[in-house]
Write a protein that holds these residues in place. Sequence first.
Motif, short mmCIF file in Angstrom:
data_model
loop_
_atom_site.label_atom_id
_atom_site.label_comp_id
_atom_site.label_asym_id
_atom_site.label_seq_id
_atom_site.Cartn_x
_atom_site.Cartn_y
_atom_site.Cartn_z
N ALA A 81 0.83 -1.20 0.00
CA ALA A 81 0.00 0.00 0.00
C ALA A 81 0.87 1.26 0.00
CB ALA A 81 -0.92 -0.01 1.22
N ILE A 82 1.94 1.23 0.79
CA ILE A 82 2.88 2.37 0.82
C ILE A 82 3.51 2.56 -0.55
CG2 ILE A 82 5.09 3.16 1.76
CD1 ILE A 82 4.29 1.74 4.38
N GLU A 83 3.92 1.45 -1.16
CA GLU A 83 4.58 1.51 -2.47
C GLU A 83 3.61 2.00 -3.54
OE1 GLU A 83 8.06 1.58 -4.30
OE2 GLU A 83 7.79 0.84 -2.24
N LYS A 84 2.37 1.55 -3.48
CA LYS A 84 1.38 1.96 -4.47
C LYS A 84 1.12 3.47 -4.39
CE LYS A 84 -3.30 0.92 -6.10
NZ LYS A 84 -4.53 0.11 -5.89
N LYS A 85 1.03 3.97 -3.17
CA LYS A 85 0.81 5.41 -2.98
C LYS A 85 1.99 6.22 -3.52
CE LYS A 85 -0.26 8.89 0.53
NZ LYS A 85 -0.47 9.15 1.98
N SER A 86 3.20 5.73 -3.25
CA SER A 86 4.40 6.43 -3.73
C SER A 86 4.47 6.42 -5.24
CB SER A 86 5.65 5.79 -3.13
OG SER A 86 6.81 6.50 -3.52
N GLU A 88 1.96 6.45 -7.25
CA GLU A 88 0.95 7.38 -7.73
C GLU A 88 1.38 8.83 -7.56
OE1 GLU A 88 -2.38 6.27 -5.39
OE2 GLU A 88 -2.92 4.52 -6.62
N GLU A 89 2.16 9.11 -6.50
CA GLU A 89 2.51 10.49 -6.17
C GLU A 89 3.87 10.93 -6.68
OE1 GLU A 89 2.16 10.72 -1.96
OE2 GLU A 89 -0.05 10.65 -1.96
N ASN A 90 4.79 10.02 -6.86
CA ASN A 90 6.16 10.41 -7.23
C ASN A 90 6.80 9.33 -8.09
OD1 ASN A 90 8.66 11.60 -7.41
ND2 ASN A 90 8.86 12.01 -5.21
N GLU A 94 10.44 6.84 -7.83
CA GLU A 94 10.38 5.38 -7.84
C GLU A 94 11.22 4.79 -8.97
OE1 GLU A 94 9.08 3.40 -5.58
OE2 GLU A 94 8.49 5.14 -4.41
N LEU A 125 4.07 -1.84 -9.75
CA LEU A 125 3.97 -2.32 -8.37
C LEU A 125 4.66 -3.68 -8.22
CD1 LEU A 125 2.89 -1.81 -5.54
CD2 LEU A 125 0.75 -2.92 -6.22
#
Length: 229
Positions: A81-86, A88-90, A94, A125
Amino acid sequence: MSLHEVHKSHRVGWLRAAVLGANDGIVSTASLIIGVAAAGAAKDNILLAGVAGLVAGAMSMAAGEYVSVSSQSDTERADLAIEKKSLEENIEFEIDELTQIYEERGLEPNLAKEVAKQLMAYDALGAHARDEIGISQTAGARPVQAALYSAGTFTIGAALPLVVAWAIPGDHLIKTVAASSLVFLALLGGLAARAGGASIAIGAIRVTFWGALAMALTAGVGRAFGVVA
């Protein structure tokens, strides 16, 4: 002709739970039977203790495996979940993060960045889960599978010394249960090692040694605290 080698790592999850369950079933039930017998208990009481140990042990193994593997699964989901959010945002961060990982593994910087971009275009992901976090489909946590394998194999393992104790006269019960259980453990260790592609001899010796030690210690406790002289 196949172009792929046959690997064993996909068996790690279920094999660990199955071997642990069967090994615990044999060792704990045989030790319990030997300890109670060494204390001078009647055969009916010995068998009752063995059956109770089988039921309690199987449930304990199932619950323990389920809770343990569920905790691992929860941690994996949180990391994803943390990786997915990152992602999406940056996304650029990544890409650079994955590029650095591939550079550290020996790729040239330009090639590492190109590999990172192509893998992320296919499954961003999945690429980060595998190469950054270390989560893969092969080793993913499966709580229900682990619980069922562990409980089922514990029951099978525990039933072996229990059947021997039921079939053997009281005078020979301790020696026969101990000897047969060590044979069962050696076979289990060898089969598990073969399934995992490891040394059969080492696998057999390892589980037999610890099983013998457990039975010897339990027999000593039974004799020390036995109700019959």
